[in-house]
Design an enzyme around this catalytic site. Structure first.
Site: not given
Ligand SMILES: Nc1ncnc2c1ncn2[C@@H]1O[C@H](COP(=O)(O)OP(=O)(O)O)[C@@H](O)[C@H]1O
Ligand SMILES: Cc1ncc(COP(=O)(O)O)c(N)n1
Length: 271
Positions: A211, A213-216, A178
């Protein structure tokens, strides 16, 4: 005759009391994408938009029991892992993936919360590489996680491509690195590698501090789409749209790095 099909996804991850990341983000995302969500909690965190105030891991037995409970009765079309905390829990998860012969397995190799707290013990990185990657379909590291997993510095897109190849060689079938942490001011580019070609998912960079929790959320959206039977490029494309809408239409909650808006994608579609 009732021909309704219900798609089901399981998240194996940590609980975020603040509701923006971890199990809570995953279940909200599954729900928004019309997938029935289930969870096996690995650790409880006391957390809000300002940071992590406590980490309370569960026993391996508690993780095993949760996974077995949902797998033996309800069934699972796709799984996602997030915060796994220790090599002992990683070993348990890898052995359950093999036991239940799960194919749609998405690994979000969560290591450190945005505020700096450790969500994975340092020595557990080896277990992710050696035990989890060979039994997984997709891994979704951010740039700092990809650096730790490959032991290389990633500055340019070429560095990222080399890191993706290195992760692929560990046995995972698809690598998404990402771009949220990349230097670019204008865009956020996510790279997908399937062992042959590189694919790029590009959206404008949103100027925001919200941002958490964006990855989760992104990995959970990929998992939900895989549960429905979508291809990997389609699932990643939908996940990119989902997270972009969630960041763009943020809620402004809390005094620090706030959560994204999990219902923005659905609302934008008039549902
Ligand atoms: N400021 C931003 N604007 C637009 N997209 C972003 C932004 N920050 C992150 N993203 C996207 O959110 C997803 C998560 O990215 P990233 O921040 O790299 O992961 P993590 O949350 O694991 O650190 C990726 O799809 C990334 O491109
Ligand atoms: C329980 C838990 N799991 C994962 C994250 C990572 O969050 P992010 O997606 O912002 O990197 C977190 N902060 N807390």
């Amino acid at each position: 005759m009732d021909t309704k099909t219900t798609f089901k996804a399981l998240t194996i991850a940590g609980s975020d009391s603040g509701g923006g990341a971890g199990i809570q983000a995953d279940l909200k995302t599954f729900q928004e994408l019309d997938v029935f969500g289930m969870s096996a909690i690995t650790a409880i965190t006391a957390q809000n938009t300002l940071g992590v105030d406590g980490v309370y891991p569960l026993s391996e037995e508690a993780v095993i029991k949760q996974i077995d409970a949902v797998s033996t009765d309800i069934g699972v079309d796709a799984i996602k892992t997030g915060m796994l905390f220790s090599s002992e829990i990683i070993e348990v998860v890898a052995s359950k993936i093999k036991q239940y012969e799960w194919k749609n397995v998405v690994i979000d190799p969560v290591m450190i919360a945005k505020g700096g707290s450790r969500l994975l013990q340092e020595e557990a990185v080896k277990a992710i590489k050696e035990q989890l990657l060979p039994v997984s379909l997709v891994i979704t590291p951010n740039i700092p996680e990809a650096e730790v997993l490959t032991d290389r510095t990633i500055r340019t897109l070429d560095d990222r491509k080399e890191a993706a190849k290195q992760l692929y060689d560990l046995g995972v079938k698809h690598v998404v690195i990402k771009g949220g942490h990349a230097d670019s001011q204008n865009e956020s580019v996510d790279l997908l590698y399937d062992g042959r070609v590189f694919d790029y998912f590009t959206r404008n960079r949103i100027d925001t501090q919200h941002t958490h929790g964006t990855g989760c959320t992104f990995a959970a959206a990929i998992t939900a789409e895989l549960a429905k039977g979508q291809s990997i490029p389609t699932a990643v494309g939908i996940a990119k749209d989902f997270i972009h809408a969630a960041i763009e239409d943020s809620l402004g909650i809390g005094n620090g790095h706030g959560p994204t808006n999990h219902w923005a994608y659905r609302r934008a579609r008039g549902r």
